[in-house]
Design a protein around this motif. Structure first.
Motif, short mmCIF file in Angstrom:
data_model
loop_
_atom_site.label_atom_id
_atom_site.label_comp_id
_atom_site.label_asym_id
_atom_site.label_seq_id
_atom_site.Cartn_x
_atom_site.Cartn_y
_atom_site.Cartn_z
N GLU A 9 49.53 46.72 34.04
CA GLU A 9 48.82 46.00 33.78
C GLU A 9 47.37 46.38 34.33
N LEU A 10 47.93 46.32 35.46
CA LEU A 10 47.42 47.16 37.35
C LEU A 10 46.74 48.43 37.18
N GLN A 11 47.72 48.94 36.87
CA GLN A 11 47.67 50.94 37.12
C GLN A 11 46.55 50.69 35.65
N ARG A 12 46.97 50.69 34.93
CA ARG A 12 46.46 50.80 33.69
C ARG A 12 44.75 50.15 33.39
N ALA A 13 44.51 49.03 34.74
CA ALA A 13 42.56 48.43 34.68
C ALA A 13 42.56 49.72 36.23
N GLU A 41 44.43 38.73 35.84
CA GLU A 41 43.22 38.14 35.02
C GLU A 41 42.21 38.68 35.55
N TYR A 42 41.53 38.93 36.14
CA TYR A 42 40.40 39.01 36.51
C TYR A 42 40.13 40.47 35.50
N ALA A 43 40.89 41.50 35.63
CA ALA A 43 40.73 42.52 35.00
C ALA A 43 40.36 42.57 33.96
N ARG A 44 41.56 41.39 33.01
CA ARG A 44 41.57 41.47 31.76
C ARG A 44 40.23 40.92 31.58
N TRP A 45 39.53 39.71 32.52
CA TRP A 45 38.31 38.88 31.91
C TRP A 45 37.29 40.44 32.27
N LEU A 46 37.52 40.62 32.94
CA LEU A 46 36.39 41.81 33.39
C LEU A 46 36.39 42.71 31.70
N GLU A 47 37.35 43.31 31.24
CA GLU A 47 37.20 44.37 30.14
C GLU A 47 36.45 42.83 29.00
N GLU A 48 37.32 42.10 28.19
CA GLU A 48 36.38 41.09 27.78
C GLU A 48 35.40 41.38 27.51
N HIS A 49 34.70 40.68 29.53
CA HIS A 49 33.14 40.83 29.55
C HIS A 49 32.92 42.10 28.83
N SER A 100 38.32 37.16 50.52
CA SER A 100 38.74 38.82 51.47
C SER A 100 38.19 39.46 49.61
N GLY A 101 38.08 39.28 49.02
CA GLY A 101 37.27 39.65 48.11
C GLY A 101 38.43 41.39 47.32
N MET A 102 39.45 41.27 48.04
CA MET A 102 40.02 42.44 47.68
C MET A 102 40.05 42.79 45.74
N TRP A 103 39.92 41.74 44.97
CA TRP A 103 39.75 41.79 44.17
C TRP A 103 38.47 42.94 43.41
N LYS A 104 37.68 43.27 44.07
CA LYS A 104 36.31 43.18 43.43
C LYS A 104 36.76 44.97 44.58
N THR A 105 35.21 45.32 43.70
CA THR A 105 35.41 47.46 43.70
C THR A 105 34.93 47.16 45.71
#
Lengths: 254, 102
Positions: A9-13, A41-49, A100-105
């Motif tokens: 999933e991470l790769q796809r995101a 989960e965040y990537a999924r949320w962003l996709e839905e957003h 850390s925000g490592m989950w953001k760009t």
């Protein structure tokens, strides 16, 4: 959820450029797993957003009525509540990952404040995008901007106090090594430091609470149509930051 | 509880804190920024601290500090104060209690 499934999933995101984690695959530890699960989960949320934002954009461009707009806008705001709840759970499990925000760009991370965006900055952006505003609305938005800034400053001061307190505690455990008394001292100081670290999660929680309250108050001040434009403008801004991150990482180097 | 109520009634803005609590530091900073001069009571420096903390918990304050009272009325913890500040109610409460003038 199996690790391989998460990684896929991470790769796809990543391929979709939703976010770029420059730290590669995190497979080290238990908390690495929790961090990874949140990233997904965040990537999924962003996709839905993004899907909801596109729906909103379509409705605005096709001059949909207030009723239809309100449903979509309310849906987006409720969806924001979801990510704040998810972040809250993730912060309980791994507060440092959220901080850390490592989950953001990378570009988004540059402007990170206590694990997320600064409401006061967002409102500054919006004031120009939202015209025409009534006198009353302009005053209310300015007050909101000021209030959110005051709350941000207050939380920042608390964080600084925490850092200082932590530094003093750790410095207090320094001294000549060797004696058993110093080992006990060290353990005591570490225990105290651990207690202080435990309060970090509270700061993230209050910062997210501030973001959530600011969005809701903004929505109360604006008309449905203005709220729609505001949400589109906010999304445009963060999309550009994310795009900037991609461009930056792909830039030609000597 | 009596001690809490008693202290809370003595000044327009009253905040119960602990000396080690950094979130308390944030809420104090916010009040100072708004021009209020709240009375600060550190539970860990008070001989009745434990009972006072229990009383605050029974009021539904979680975490127990910071606990904010305005005009003698219990307002809430950090989350409540921030929410009230965002919708403009905090300032109004402080004005009504004469803790600030504008």
């Amino acid at each position: 959820m199996k690790l391989t499934q998460l990684e896929q999933e991470l790769q796809r995101a990543r391929q979709q450029g939703i976010f770029i984690s420059s730290s590669g695959d995190q497979s080290q530890s238990m908390s690495g797993n929790g961090a990874l699960a949140f990233d997904v989960e965040y990537a999924r949320w962003l996709e839905e957003h993004n899907r909801r934002i596109n729906e909103l954009r379509g409705a605005v461009n096709s001059h949909a009525g207030d009723g239809e707009l309100r449903i979509i806008v309310d849906g987006i705001l409720a969806h924001y509540d979801d990510i704040f709840r998810i972040k809250g759970d993730a912060a309980k499990a791994d507060v440092f990952h959220i901080l850390s925000g490592m989950w953001k760009t990378p570009a988004e991370r540059c402007f990170l404040w206590l694990g997320g965006f600064r409401s006061s900055e967002l409102l500054k952006l919006l004031i120009n995008q939202l015209e025409p505003l009534t006198e009353q609305q302009l005053m209310a938005i300015n007050n909101l901007q000021q209030s959110s800034q005051q709350a941000e400053d207050a939380l920042s001061q608390g964080m600084e106090a925490l850092q200082q307190s932590l530094a003093e505690t750790l410095a207090g455990s320094l001294g000549p090594s060797g004696s058993s008394g110093n080992v006990a001292n060290y353990m005591g100081q570490m225990a105290m430091a651990m207690g202080k670290l435990g309060t970090l999660e509270g700061f993230i929680r209050q910062a997210d609470n501030l973001r959530q309250q600011t969005l809701q108050q903004m929505h109360r001040i604006l008309t449905t149509r203005q709220s729609a434009r505001a949400l589109l403008a906010i999304n445009d801004y963060f999309s550009r930051l994310r795009a900037l991150s991609s461009l930056w990482l792909a830039r030609p180097r000597e | 509880m009596d001690r809490i109520r008693d202290l809370a009634s003595k000044k327009a803005a009253v905040i119960f804190t602990k000396s080690s609590c950094c979130m308390c530091h944030s809420i104090k900073a916010l009040f100072y920024e708004l021009g209020a001069s709240p009375a600060i009571h550190e539970l860990d420096q008070d001989s009745c601290g434990r009972e006072m903390e229990r009383a605050l918990r029974s009021l539904g304050c979680n975490p127990t500090v910071p606990a904010v009272f305005i005009g003698g009325q219990f307002v809430g913890s950090a989350k409540d104060v921030i929410s009230l500040h965002v919708d403009g109610s905090l300032k109004q409460l402080l004005i009504n209690a004469r803790a600030i003038w504008f």
